[in-house]
Design an enzyme around this catalytic site. Structure first.
Site, PDB file in Angstrom:
ATOM      1  N   ASN A 180       0.919  -1.231   0.092  1.00  0.00           N
ATOM      2  CA  ASN A 180       0.006  -0.018   0.036  1.00  0.00           C
ATOM      3  C   ASN A 180       0.943   1.117  -0.104  1.00  0.00           C
ATOM      4  O   ASN A 180       0.226   2.312  -0.523  1.00  0.00           O
ATOM      5  CB  ASN A 180      -1.048   0.196   1.242  1.00  0.00           C
ATOM      6  CG  ASN A 180      -1.759   1.186   1.522  1.00  0.00           C
ATOM      7  OD1 ASN A 180      -2.544   1.663   0.855  1.00  0.00           O
ATOM      8  ND2 ASN A 180      -1.186   2.067   2.462  1.00  0.00           N
TER       9      ASN A 180
ATOM     10  N   TYR B  46       4.114   9.706 -11.135  1.00  0.00           N
ATOM     11  CA  TYR B  46       3.348   9.081 -10.729  1.00  0.00           C
ATOM     12  C   TYR B  46       2.554   8.074 -11.765  1.00  0.00           C
ATOM     13  O   TYR B  46       2.661   7.015 -11.376  1.00  0.00           O
ATOM     14  CB  TYR B  46       2.178  10.123  -9.939  1.00  0.00           C
ATOM     15  CG  TYR B  46       1.041   8.991  -9.260  1.00  0.00           C
ATOM     16  CD1 TYR B  46       1.707   8.588  -7.991  1.00  0.00           C
ATOM     17  CD2 TYR B  46      -0.205   8.971  -9.431  1.00  0.00           C
ATOM     18  CE1 TYR B  46       0.447   7.614  -7.209  1.00  0.00           C
ATOM     19  CE2 TYR B  46      -1.288   8.340  -8.752  1.00  0.00           C
ATOM     20  CZ  TYR B  46      -0.766   7.834  -7.662  1.00  0.00           C
ATOM     21  OH  TYR B  46      -1.678   6.880  -6.739  1.00  0.00           O
TER      22      TYR B  46
ATOM     23  N   LYS C   2       3.064   3.930 -11.476  1.00  0.00           N
ATOM     24  CA  LYS C   2       1.892   2.914 -11.202  1.00  0.00           C
ATOM     25  C   LYS C   2       1.790   2.104 -12.658  1.00  0.00           C
ATOM     26  O   LYS C   2       1.171   0.905 -12.399  1.00  0.00           O
ATOM     27  CB  LYS C   2       0.747   3.985 -11.166  1.00  0.00           C
ATOM     28  CG  LYS C   2       0.793   4.536  -9.552  1.00  0.00           C
ATOM     29  CD  LYS C   2       0.681   3.581  -8.368  1.00  0.00           C
ATOM     30  CE  LYS C   2       0.678   4.180  -7.068  1.00  0.00           C
ATOM     31  NZ  LYS C   2       0.715   3.158  -6.098  1.00  0.00           N
TER      32      LYS C   2
END
Length: 241
Positions: free
Chosen positions: A82, A159, A163
């Site tokens: 996470n 980002y 991802k």
């Protein structure tokens, strides 16, 4: 009793995920970079009567920290990767300093790989091992290439790239473990109001965590190698990569 490790779990979606899994009878290793903050989070959970939890010092950017955490865990059924950072709102893809790319990838991608590699032996001893990689709908290359995508103009380059790399790793990991009891999936908690985005998201941490918990509790007939995102695919919940 099933055992879960959640990285970055002392606040926000990670903390709520811990809470919901504790309510389902799991034992939780609450991963944190700051032990004091981890202990405070555990005390809050215990105040609610959720006492099958302990803080675990683990900095996903630091291999020695990961290895030290591994020595403290003797059994594991679920790993929830996470921990993540946004990298702020950098400049364009041609102007963002390479150091920003490296910093974001260190946490969002390399950290996930190192944590997974460190704990995979314990997971292989579980009857129903689960790996949940917390990703973002922004990591979908298909959606990011579609001018009709609701978040098409939102492209924080470091980002998005980190991802997308995490999603690719999820695909390969799920493929390699396809003939085992593992369920390996990427989950987008969706645009949620947290410190991560200055509380600009419309979603709640409760709903976001519920999406992660659903994948963590996947039954033996559940899917593996999927990218779950209610934001990207509200009808099916399965996002294109």
């Amino acid at each position: 009793m099933k055992i879960v490790l959640i990285t970055g779990a002392n606040k926000s979606i990670g903390f709520e995920t811990a809470k919901q899994l504790l309510e389902q009878g799991y034992y939780v290793y609450l991963g944190c970079r700051d032990m004091e903050k981890g202990q405070q989070a555990v005390k809050q959970l215990q105040a609610w009567g959720l006492d099958r939890v302990e803080p675990l010092l683990i900095d996903v950017d630091n291999l020695a920290s990961i290895q030290a955490a591994r020595t403290k865990v003797k059994a594991l059924d679920v790993l929830i990767n996470n921990a993540g950072i946004s990298g702020g709102m950098p400049k364009s893809s041609t102007e963002t300093e390479i150091g920003v790319y490296r910093e974001v990838f260190e946490t969002n991608f390399f950290g996930v790989v190192e944590v997974t590699q460190a704990f995979i032996d314990l997971l292989k001893q579980s009857a129903e091992p689960r790996i949940v990689n917390v990703t973002s709908g922004l990591g979908s290359l298909t959606c990011q290439s579609d001018p009709n995508y609701v978040h098409y103009k939102v492209k924080p380059v470091t980002y998005v790239a980190s991802k997308a790399a995490l999603n690719a790793y999820t695909i390969v990991l799920a493929y390699e473990l396809r003939d085992t009891a593992f369920k390996v999936n990427a989950v987008d908690p969706c645009y949620t109001a947290t410190d991560f985005n200055n509380h600009s998201g419309p979603g709640t941490v409760q709903d976001a965590a519920a999406r992660v918990v659903k994948a963590a509790m996947m039954g033996p007939d559940g899917a593996t190698g999927q990218f779950f995102s209610d934001d990207n695919a509200p009808e099916t919940g399965i996002s294109p990569w």
